[in-house]
Design an enzyme around this catalytic site. Structure first.
Site, PDB file in Angstrom:
ATOM      1  N   SER A 152       0.820  -1.217   0.000  1.00 14.22           N
ATOM      2  CA  SER A 152       0.000   0.000   0.000  1.00 14.22           C
ATOM      3  C   SER A 152       0.854   1.268   0.000  1.00 14.22           C
ATOM      4  CB  SER A 152      -0.916   0.005   1.228  1.00 14.22           C
ATOM      5  OG  SER A 152      -1.705  -1.155   1.253  1.00 14.22           O
TER       6      SER A 152
HETATM    7  N1  SAM Z   1      -0.645  -5.020   4.058  1.00 14.30           N
HETATM    8  C1  SAM Z   1       0.077  -5.295   2.843  1.00 14.30           C
HETATM    9  C2  SAM Z   1       1.476  -4.746   2.876  1.00 14.30           C
HETATM   10  O1  SAM Z   1       1.874  -4.138   3.849  1.00 14.30           O
HETATM   11  O2  SAM Z   1       2.190  -4.998   1.888  1.00 14.30           O
HETATM   12  C3  SAM Z   1      -0.641  -4.836   1.604  1.00 14.30           C
HETATM   13  C4  SAM Z   1      -1.871  -5.594   1.373  1.00 14.30           C
HETATM   14  S1  SAM Z   1      -2.421  -5.732  -0.289  1.00 14.30           S
HETATM   15  C5  SAM Z   1      -3.066  -4.132  -0.593  1.00 14.30           C
HETATM   16  C6  SAM Z   1      -3.842  -6.754   0.051  1.00 14.30           C
HETATM   17  C7  SAM Z   1      -3.471  -8.180   0.375  1.00 14.30           C
HETATM   18  O3  SAM Z   1      -4.630  -8.841   0.871  1.00 14.30           O
HETATM   19  C8  SAM Z   1      -3.002  -8.972  -0.820  1.00 14.30           C
HETATM   20  O4  SAM Z   1      -1.743  -9.511  -0.585  1.00 14.30           O
HETATM   21  C9  SAM Z   1      -4.069 -10.055  -0.983  1.00 14.30           C
HETATM   22  O5  SAM Z   1      -3.579 -11.277  -1.474  1.00 14.30           O
HETATM   23  C10 SAM Z   1      -4.565 -10.176   0.441  1.00 14.30           C
HETATM   24  N2  SAM Z   1      -5.888 -10.775   0.600  1.00 14.30           N
HETATM   25  C11 SAM Z   1      -7.009 -10.596  -0.137  1.00 14.30           C
HETATM   26  N3  SAM Z   1      -8.017 -11.334   0.363  1.00 14.30           N
HETATM   27  C12 SAM Z   1      -7.518 -11.997   1.445  1.00 14.30           C
HETATM   28  C13 SAM Z   1      -8.064 -12.895   2.394  1.00 14.30           C
HETATM   29  N4  SAM Z   1      -9.342 -13.313   2.360  1.00 14.30           N
HETATM   30  N5  SAM Z   1      -7.265 -13.368   3.363  1.00 14.30           N
HETATM   31  C14 SAM Z   1      -5.966 -13.000   3.435  1.00 14.30           C
HETATM   32  N6  SAM Z   1      -5.392 -12.145   2.575  1.00 14.30           N
HETATM   33  C15 SAM Z   1      -6.159 -11.652   1.592  1.00 14.30           C
END
Ligand code: SAM
Length: 222
Positions: free
Chosen positions: A69
Site C-alpha cells: 500500500s
Molecule cells: N498489508 C500489505 C502490505 O503491507 O504490503 C498490503 C496488502 S495488499 C493491498 C492486500 C493483500 O490482501 C493482498 O496480498 C491479498 O492477497 C490479500 N488478501 C485478499 N483477500 C484476502 C483474504 N481473504 N485473506 C488474506 N489475505 C487476503
C-alpha cells in the site's frame, strides 16, 4: 565512499523525504507512527527491481497481482488504530509484510493472514530477516479471522471488502478498534469501527482504493 553506502544514504534520504512530504504534510501526527516508518527499510519489502521506487507516493506491485500500500495509507490506518504498545493485533492481507512490520513496532503481538502462499512466505522471510519476533504469519482466508488467538484488541483489513466481515467483528474485543476499507471492487470508504459492551460505532475516515478482499466473507473472486 563505497557504492553500497551511497545507496544506503540515498534510501535513508528518500525515507525521511517520505516522512516529511507524504506523511507529516498530510496531517499524520502520531510521532510513534512516524518514528516506526522512519526506521523500517521499506525497500526490503518490494522486489529488487523496484527498490529505488520503494518511497514513492503510491502503491507498488509485489507479485500475484497484489500491491504494497501507499505509505500514506499505511500511516493513516496505523494512526487510526491508536496503538499504545501492548495490543494484540490481527491483520488481514499480509502482502509484503510492511504493514505488519509497522504494527510490530507499535503493538505487543501481530497476527497476520495472507491467502497467497508465495507472498506469505516472502513476507515471513523479510520479517524474520529484520528480527521481528512478535509477528505470527498464517496462510489462509483472513475474512473468517483466526479464532485460535481471538479476541484481538485491534483488527486491520488491508484489502477492500464488500461489507464488514462478521467473523472479524466477533473476534474484536470490547474496547477494540477495527479499520477496514469497505465498498466496491475499486473504490472503498475507510471505516473505523469501535466496539464496546453496548455495540459498535462506525466512522467513515474517507475514500480509498484497495485490491479486493477475497474469501468466504469477502468477494467470491478477483
Ligand atoms: N498489508 C500489505 C502490505 O503491507 O504490503 C498490503 C496488502 S495488499 C493491498 C492486500 C493483500 O490482501 C493482498 O496480498 C491479498 O492477497 C490479500 N488478501 C485478499 N483477500 C484476502 C483474504 N481473504 N485473506 C488474506 N489475505 C487476503
Amino acid at each position: 565512499m563505497h557504492l553500497n553506502d551511497l545507496n544506503k544514504q540515498g534510501l535513508w534520504r528518500a525515507r525521511q523525504h517520505m516522512i516529511e512530504n507524504q506523511l507529516r504534510a498530510r496531517q499524520i501526527s502520531d510521532e510513534r507512527v512516524l518514528a516506526a516508518m522512519g526506521k523500517i527499510p521499506r525497500e526490503l519489502f518490494v522486489r529488487e527491481a523496484l527498490r529505488d521506487r520503494a518511497y514513492e507516493d503510491s502503491p507498488l506491485p509485489i507479485g500475484d497481482g497484489q500491491t504494497i500500500s501507499q505509505p500514506f495509507m499505511v500511516a493513516l490506518m496505523t494512526e487510526l488504530l491508536h496503538l499504545t504498545g501492548s495490543e494484540k493485533v490481527l491483520e488481514i492481507g499480509t502482502g509484503s509484510g510492511y504493514q505488519a512490520a509497522v504494527l510490530a513496532e507499535l503493538a505487543g503481538k501481530v497476527f497476520t493472514i495472507e491467502r497467497h502462499h508465495d507472498l506469505a512466505r516472502r513476507a515471513r522471510k523479510t520479517l524474520e530477516g529484520l528480527g521481528y519476533t512478535n509477528v505470527l504469519t498464517h496462510i489462509g482466508d483472513g475474512t473468517i479471522g483466526w479464532t485460535e488467538f481471538a479476541p484481538y484488541d485491534r483488527i486491520i483489513v488491508t484489502a477492500g471488502a464488500p461489507s464488514v466481515p462478521e467473523s472479524l467483528l466477533k473476534q474484536l474485543s470490547a474496547g477494540g478498534i477495527m479499520a477496514a476499507p469497505v465498498g466496491d471492487k475499486v473504490h472503498q470508504k475507510l471505516l473505523v469501527l469501535t466496539k464496546s459492551e453496548s455495540g459498535v460505532v462506525e466512522k467513515d475516515s474517507g475514500g480509498c482504493v484497495f485490491v479486493p478482499l477475497i474469501g468466504r466473507e469477502g468477494w467470491s473472486n478477483g
